[in-house]
Design an enzyme around this catalytic site. Structure first.
Site, PDB file in Angstrom:
ATOM      1  N   CYS A  33     -90.386  -0.499  14.385  1.00  0.00           N
ATOM      2  CA  CYS A  33     -91.809  -0.552  14.033  1.00  0.00           C
ATOM      3  C   CYS A  33     -92.461  -1.782  14.646  1.00  0.00           C
ATOM      4  CB  CYS A  33     -91.981  -0.543  12.511  1.00  0.00           C
ATOM      5  SG  CYS A  33     -91.137  -1.909  11.715  1.00  0.00           S
ATOM      6  N   CYS A  88    -111.668  -4.814   4.044  1.00  0.00           N
ATOM      7  CA  CYS A  88    -110.263  -4.504   3.773  1.00  0.00           C
ATOM      8  C   CYS A  88    -109.391  -4.843   4.985  1.00  0.00           C
ATOM      9  CB  CYS A  88    -110.184  -3.014   3.441  1.00  0.00           C
ATOM     10  SG  CYS A  88    -108.571  -2.281   3.533  1.00  0.00           S
TER      11      CYS A  88
END
Ligand SMILES: C[S@@+](CC[C@H](N)C(=O)[O-])C[C@H]1O[C@@H](n2cnc3c(N)ncnc32)[C@H](O)[C@@H]1O
Length: 450
Positions: free
Chosen positions: A408, A77
């Protein structure tokens, strides 16, 4: 150095993505899954003129910060790249990474005033987005995209996704399988279901389901709605979202509400927020409250200030700060988010506020010129690419007393702080771990007019 060669190396550092860094004759080698101070046997996978990439064959000397990964799909993943490290160590690594990035951009140190780790860093994501497709043997499949690919890896139990959202997604998948609703086939753009998106208001326990479809005629739609709403009283709304484009973007722009009102509500710092599916909403609400509290503390509002909330989404930062402001103006590019922000202002009895749809770089200079209103304090919270040059130039022109920059992406934060340092002093910032187990991090910096 050549592809397929094997070496024993010492890992000298970890990079921005958490990957190990080794050196052979001065050349940098990136080694995912290796930790600083480990000695590892590696195999070279790719060599470019400047750097090389390798994979770990064997760990010869283990870092004391290594932990066993507790996730079945971790190796495939693309989600948690730091799952093989102790949580406290990942936070420390992010701090070093932010400090190094900002030092490079600013040419000086900047004080990290506070690091805000997450107390229980599990099941924190309030938004699940699982792609659906067709497996090699023609069956419906759902999961997560493998690293740097569109191969769907069936997910078992994910330890960072909200648990209610996972249950709902698994049930939709089982229903679709049983009722032969086809998954989307990227190769020839056929099939119906492209993504299941579930958003949960963690404080209110309300859930919104978005079914991203390739065309709006979905078989067994009524049966699916009846099934979901009878199983889950938490589901307040179900929306079909049309995305018939050959694109990586998950949501299309056209929605059809098939149950409820098209939104859910959540609570942040005591304020209520309506959230619709096209609007941005921070994915980790527990850490969001801490991040916003820090941003508001940095703003030092006394109650008499005009506040701008730029890149405001559904108005969360400005509305959370509004008790301490005289008036509030928000700007944001997504019309649905501004419509939510206006509703949210009403819902929280924030009277002196206005919200505008538009790109900050265009809307901010126009607004200041037309209305002749200048802010005392500005919150900016841009997407990863940071602020546009014109937006920064306008801020330098209108000279607010203070700018609180929420980011971010430390790289674009550093770039933008450097521009703003023309007239502002940025002495400190806080780091908030919004995305535990991933290499991502949120920062909030305060800039005072010199
Ligand atoms: C990181 S989010 C922050 C949203 C909000 N402050 C929050 O905390 O939920 C960035 C927001 O900027 C918006 N955006 C992106 N580019 C923009 C632009 N050029 N002008 C205005 N808004 C923009 C996005 O739609 C998104 O809502």
């Amino acid at each position: 150095m050549k592809k397929n060669e094997e070496y024993v190396v010492q890992i000298v550092d970890n990079g921005f993505e958490g990957e190990g860094i080794a050196k052979i004759s001065g050349q940098t080698i990136f080694v995912p899954n290796a930790i600083k101070d480990e000695k590892v046997k590696i195999k070279i996978l790719k060599v470019t003129t400047k750097v090389a990439y390798a994979k770990v064959l064997e760990i010869l000397e283990k870092s004391e910060h290594r932990r066993l990964t507790d996730c079945d799909t971790d190796s495939q993943c693309g989600g948690c790249s730091l799952r093989h490290m102790d949580y406290d160590y990942t936070v420390q690594m992010k701090k070093n990474s932010v400090e190094n990035t900002l030092k490079k951009a600013l040419g000086r140190e900047i004080l990290v005033d506070e690091i805000i780790p997450m107390e229980a860093p599990f099941y924190y994501r309030n938004k699940l987005q699982y792609p659906l497709g067709v497996s090699e043997n023609g069956e419906l499949t759902m999961g997560v995209f493998a690293k740097r690919s569109h191969k769907i890896i069936p997910t078992g139990h994910c330890q960072i996704q909200n648990e209610l959202a996972q249950k709902i997604a698994n049930d939709i998948f089982a229903f679709a399988k049983e009722n032969k609703i086809c998954g989307y086939n990227e190769k020839n753009q056929t099939g119906i279901l492209r993504h299941i998106v579930v958003r949960v208001g963690v404080k209110t326990n309300e859930a919104m389901v978005t079914l991203v479809v390739n065309h709006l005629k979905m078989p067994k739609e009524k049966e699916l709605v009846d099934f979901l709403t009878s199983q889950y009283p938490q589901i307040k709304t179900i929306v079909k979202n049309l995305n018939d484009k050959n694109t990586n973007v998950i949501l299309g722009t056209k929605n059809e509400i098939i149950f409820g009102d098209g939104y859910i509500t959540d609570i942040l710092l005591g304020k209520k927020f309506k959230i619709s599916n096209l609007s941005f909403y921070q994915v980790n609400p527990i850490q969001t409250e801490k991040l916003y509290a820090k941003a508001i503390q940095y703003a030092q509002l006394a109650g008499c200030e005009t506040v701008f909330d730029l890149y405001c989404g559904i108005g969360t930062i400005g509305i959370c700060a509004s008790d301490k402001a005289k008036q509030l103006f928000g700007m944001e590019t997504i019309p649905e988010a501004i419509s939510d922000a206006k509703e949210n202002a009403k819902l929280n009895h924030v009277k002196n506020s206005e919200f505008f749809v538009g790109d900050v770089e265009k809307t901010l200079p126009e607004f200041v010129q037309k209305r002749n209103i200048k802010p005392d304090v500005v919150f900016v919270d841009p997407p990863r690419k940071g602020c546009d040059k014109t937006a920064l130039e306008t801020l330098l022109k209108i000279e607010p007393k203070r700018i609180v920059y929420v980011s971010c992406n430390p790289a674009t934060l550093g770039r933008d702080l450097k521009v703003l340092e023309n007239k502002y002093e940025s002495k400190k910032l806080a780091i908030c771990d919004m995305f535990p187990w991933t290499a991502h991090v949120e920062c909030v910096a305060v800039l005072n007019f010199k």
